[in-house]
Design a protein around this motif. Structure first.
Motif, PDB file in Angstrom:
ATOM      1  N   GLY A  58       0.809  -1.198   0.000  1.00 21.72           N
ATOM      2  CA  GLY A  58       0.000   0.000   0.000  1.00 21.72           C
ATOM      3  C   GLY A  58       0.854   1.264   0.000  1.00 21.72           C
ATOM      4  N   ARG A 101      -3.713   4.574   5.143  1.00 22.33           N
ATOM      5  CA  ARG A 101      -3.051   4.058   3.952  1.00 22.33           C
ATOM      6  C   ARG A 101      -4.059   3.731   2.855  1.00 22.33           C
ATOM      7  N   VAL A 103      -4.771   1.086  -0.094  1.00 18.17           N
ATOM      8  CA  VAL A 103      -4.371  -0.311  -0.274  1.00 18.17           C
ATOM      9  C   VAL A 103      -4.981  -0.873  -1.558  1.00 18.17           C
ATOM     10  N   TYR A 132     -12.496  -0.284   6.645  1.00 21.63           N
ATOM     11  CA  TYR A 132     -11.431   0.549   6.083  1.00 21.63           C
ATOM     12  C   TYR A 132     -11.460   1.975   6.611  1.00 21.63           C
ATOM     13  N   ASP A 138      -6.680  -2.804   7.267  1.00 20.13           N
ATOM     14  CA  ASP A 138      -6.094  -3.038   5.945  1.00 20.13           C
ATOM     15  C   ASP A 138      -6.945  -4.068   5.205  1.00 20.13           C
ATOM     16  N   SER A 140      -6.755  -5.169   2.375  1.00 20.64           N
ATOM     17  CA  SER A 140      -6.057  -6.030   1.421  1.00 20.64           C
ATOM     18  C   SER A 140      -5.484  -7.253   2.124  1.00 20.64           C
ATOM     19  N   ASP A 141      -5.542  -7.249   3.436  1.00 21.30           N
ATOM     20  CA  ASP A 141      -4.975  -8.326   4.245  1.00 21.30           C
ATOM     21  C   ASP A 141      -5.976  -9.468   4.402  1.00 21.30           C
TER      22      ASP A 141
END
Length: 219
Positions: A58, A101, A103, A132, A138, A140-141
């Motif tokens: 990210g 962040r 991502v 988010y 995160d 994307s995790d």
């Protein structure tokens, strides 16, 4: 409880990314219009990646916005402050900070494609927005995604299998291509009744007008 007989249901297709703040703002405005007008809708979320080339690690959100849009740090902060204020008015908490962040969201879109197949796409989409923007998670995790899945009552092991198998990669790519090939280049983009396209968060009054137009044409 099923809807009253013969009451029209408006189909609303929403092209969106889970890291787009205006997508949740637009949805909240739409939801307000639906409630105020007493309109029933069938919502379907469609995938769009704001940053398809975002690396796995990210990028700092402020740095990302400054690099992508050429804004200054002050302008970036002003934009986040504005979003925070708008979100509060709509009952949604944006919790931006210096460590926020941007991502990659491709895995999240695959998960939403899977959730659609089990009839739980909408609650998952809203839970991802919360994760988010409000909880600063995160999305994307893999572990975070599976926690969100569990939070809406879905089986995390089945969700993990759906992601690890890669079976939703092609369907998501096809859906992305479908919408971009029809000129969708920004989100949120909402299509009402398969006819009327509104891009950006347009406000509850504008959504109400389009809803009423769809209902009058269906009557």
């Amino acid at each position: 409880m099923p809807p009253p007989e013969n009451l029209p249901i408006v189909q609303i297709d929403i092209v969106s990314d889970v890291v787009c703040p205006w997508c949740i703002v637009g949805f909240r405005q739409l939801d307000m219009a639906l409630q105020q007008q007493g309109v029933l809708a069938r919502l379907c979320w469609h995938p769009f990646e704001l940053n398809p080339d975002m690396p796995p690690e990210g990028q700092n959100l402020c740095e990302h916005i400054m690099a992508k849009y050429g804004s200054t740090a002050e302008q970036s902060q002003q934009a986040r402050d504005k979003l925070t204020s708008i979100g509060a008015e709509l009952g949604f908490a944006f919790n931006f900070d210096d460590d926020s962040r941007m991502v990659n969201t491709f895995a999240a879109h695959q998960l939403l494609d899977w959730a659609e197949s089990v009839g739980r796409q909408h609650p998952l989409k809203l839970a991802l927005f919360d994760a988010y923007f409000t909880a600063q998670r995160d999305v994307s995790d893999m572990d975070v995604l599976l926690e969100v899945v569990r939070s809406i009552g879905l089986d995390a092991d089945t969700a993990r299998q759906a992601l690890e198998s890669g079976e939703h990669i092609a369907p998501v790519r096809e859906k992305q291509l479908f919408w971009t090939s029809r000129g969708i280049s920004g989100v949120p983009s909402m299509v009402f009744g398969g006819k009327y396209l509104l891009t950006g968060a347009q406000g509850s009054e504008t959504y109400a007008q389009v809803l009423q137009r769809c209902l009058s044409e269906a009557a």
